[in-house]
Design a protein around this motif. Structure first.
Motif, PDB file in Angstrom:
ATOM      1  N   UNK A 171      -3.780 -30.993  -5.083  1.00  8.71           N
ATOM      2  CA  UNK A 171      -3.140 -32.310  -5.128  1.00  8.71           C
ATOM      3  C   UNK A 171      -4.143 -33.400  -5.522  1.00  8.71           C
ATOM      4  N   UNK A 172      -5.194 -33.569  -4.715  1.00  3.70           N
ATOM      5  CA  UNK A 172      -6.136 -34.666  -4.924  1.00  3.70           C
ATOM      6  C   UNK A 172      -6.827 -34.594  -6.281  1.00  3.70           C
ATOM      7  N   UNK A 173      -7.226 -33.391  -6.690  1.00  4.30           N
ATOM      8  CA  UNK A 173      -7.915 -33.254  -7.973  1.00  4.30           C
ATOM      9  C   UNK A 173      -7.052 -33.786  -9.120  1.00  4.30           C
ATOM     10  N   UNK A 174      -5.772 -33.436  -9.075  1.00  6.38           N
ATOM     11  CA  UNK A 174      -4.870 -33.840 -10.154  1.00  6.38           C
ATOM     12  C   UNK A 174      -4.598 -35.340 -10.106  1.00  6.38           C
ATOM     13  N   UNK A 175      -4.431 -35.881  -8.901  1.00  3.44           N
ATOM     14  CA  UNK A 175      -4.205 -37.322  -8.761  1.00  3.44           C
ATOM     15  C   UNK A 175      -5.372 -38.112  -9.346  1.00  3.44           C
ATOM     16  N   UNK A 176      -6.593 -37.680  -9.058  1.00  6.03           N
ATOM     17  CA  UNK A 176      -7.769 -38.395  -9.514  1.00  6.03           C
ATOM     18  C   UNK A 176      -8.108 -38.183 -10.976  1.00  6.03           C
ATOM     19  N   UNK A 177      -7.694 -37.046 -11.545  1.00  8.12           N
ATOM     20  CA  UNK A 177      -8.069 -36.719 -12.919  1.00  8.12           C
ATOM     21  C   UNK A 177      -6.989 -37.078 -13.939  1.00  8.12           C
ATOM     22  N   UNK A 178      -5.791 -36.569 -13.715  1.00 12.00           N
ATOM     23  CA  UNK A 178      -4.746 -36.704 -14.735  1.00 12.00           C
ATOM     24  C   UNK A 178      -3.475 -37.368 -14.229  1.00 12.00           C
ATOM     25  N   UNK A 179      -3.286 -37.423 -12.914  1.00 15.78           N
ATOM     26  CA  UNK A 179      -2.035 -37.953 -12.374  1.00 15.78           C
ATOM     27  C   UNK A 179      -0.839 -37.091 -12.703  1.00 15.78           C
TER      28      UNK A 179
END
Length: 288
Positions: A224-232
């Motif tokens: 979750x967090x990785x995607x929110x911070x990288x690509x949304x």
């Protein structure tokens, strides 16, 4: 006296049990309950039975999210365990500053995932394209996070870089349990390094390999967090995981009950995958 001790233990444990129930168990039970309704997160609602569950299986967006999530989780799990095992074997050797290096390799695990993701977002979006443009490398002059076919690779790179730290520590713990006398005996028998690894090291750390595989797969499936911070979740929906879909649909899209059903199914999927991994890998441990 025993009664007093029992009461003391009860009063010590009870607050933790109540907190766990109200902040974990009760919300989970609420989610299961609302998955059988048409609740939008506000206003009135009605029971609709299993309609939400039937719709989940027919939803192409859910299918795409599952495809991305499993692709990401499988690739990341394999890479994390390869890199962490190689690093652990290197750190376990008697090299200079090996204790200091252990601390350095563990640092990514204590950093905030969101902060790390934002930093790598800048690296992928600004730093690398700028250098590539000046060097005349056209393939890297455009951020991979903005490409539908490569954005997931950036997420994998960041997730693997951070997760390797924890898995390395577990492998180091496993290597510490091996009797060094086994290696001395194998040297006398003329075994090479590969034979030592495959016949001695890997079978003896097989339980740690099982733990790492299960934990890594579970954590990556819940990315979750990785995607929110990288690509949304973008570009478009190219990196939209199940967790992102549940969050956005449930809290921003008025699909609270529908995404609750999706979350229940997703919990069952993760549980099934974890059980399958444990049984398969433990069976392999016995065979070794």
């Amino acid at each position: 006296m025993k009664t007093l001790k029992s009461n003391a233990y009860l009063f010590m444990v009870l607050p933790a049990v109540l907190l766990f129930f109200f902040f974990h168990t009760f919300p989970a039970l609420q989610g299961i309950f609302y998955s059988f309704t048409n609740a939008r997160g506000y206003g009135s609602w009605d029971f609709i039975g299993l309609q939400n569950y039937f719709h989940v299986f027919q939803d192409t967006r859910v299918r795409d999210a599952y495809t991305f999530t499993f692709k990401f989780a499988i690739v990341s799990t394999i890479l994390v365990n390869i890199f962490s095992l190689i690093i652990a074997l290197g750190l376990n050797a008697k090299i200079k500053f090996h204790k200091t290096l252990r601390g350095l390799y563990f640092m990514p695990n204590i950093l905030s995932i969101l902060i790390v993701a934002f930093i790598f977002n800048y690296i992928f979006s600004v730093f690398i394209p700028t250098i590539a443009s000046e060097a005349g490398i056209e393939a890297l002059s455009i951020s991979i996070l903005g490409r539908t076919d490569l954005a997931w690779v950036g997420v994998v790179v960041v997730a693997v870089w951070q997760a390797t730290a924890f898995n390395t520590i577990l492998y180091l713990a496993g290597l510490a349990t091996i009797d060094q006398g086994l290696y001395e005996a194998s040297n006398l028998d003329g075994a090479n390094k590969w034979q030592e690894f495959w016949k001695i090291t890997f079978p003896l750390i097989a339980p740690f390999f099982t733990i790492n595989m299960v934990l890594a797969m579970k954590n990556f499936l819940m990315v979750f967090d990785h995607i929110i911070g990288l690509t949304g979740g973008g570009p478009g929906r190219a990196t939209e995981s199940i967790s992102i879909l549940i969050y956005r649909g449930g809290f921003q899209g008025g699909e609270f009950a529908y995404q609750s059903a999706n979350a229940v199914l997703y919990f069952i999927v993760i549980l099934a995958v974890s059980i399958f991994q444990i049984r398969t890998l433990q069976k392999r441990e016995v065979e070794m």
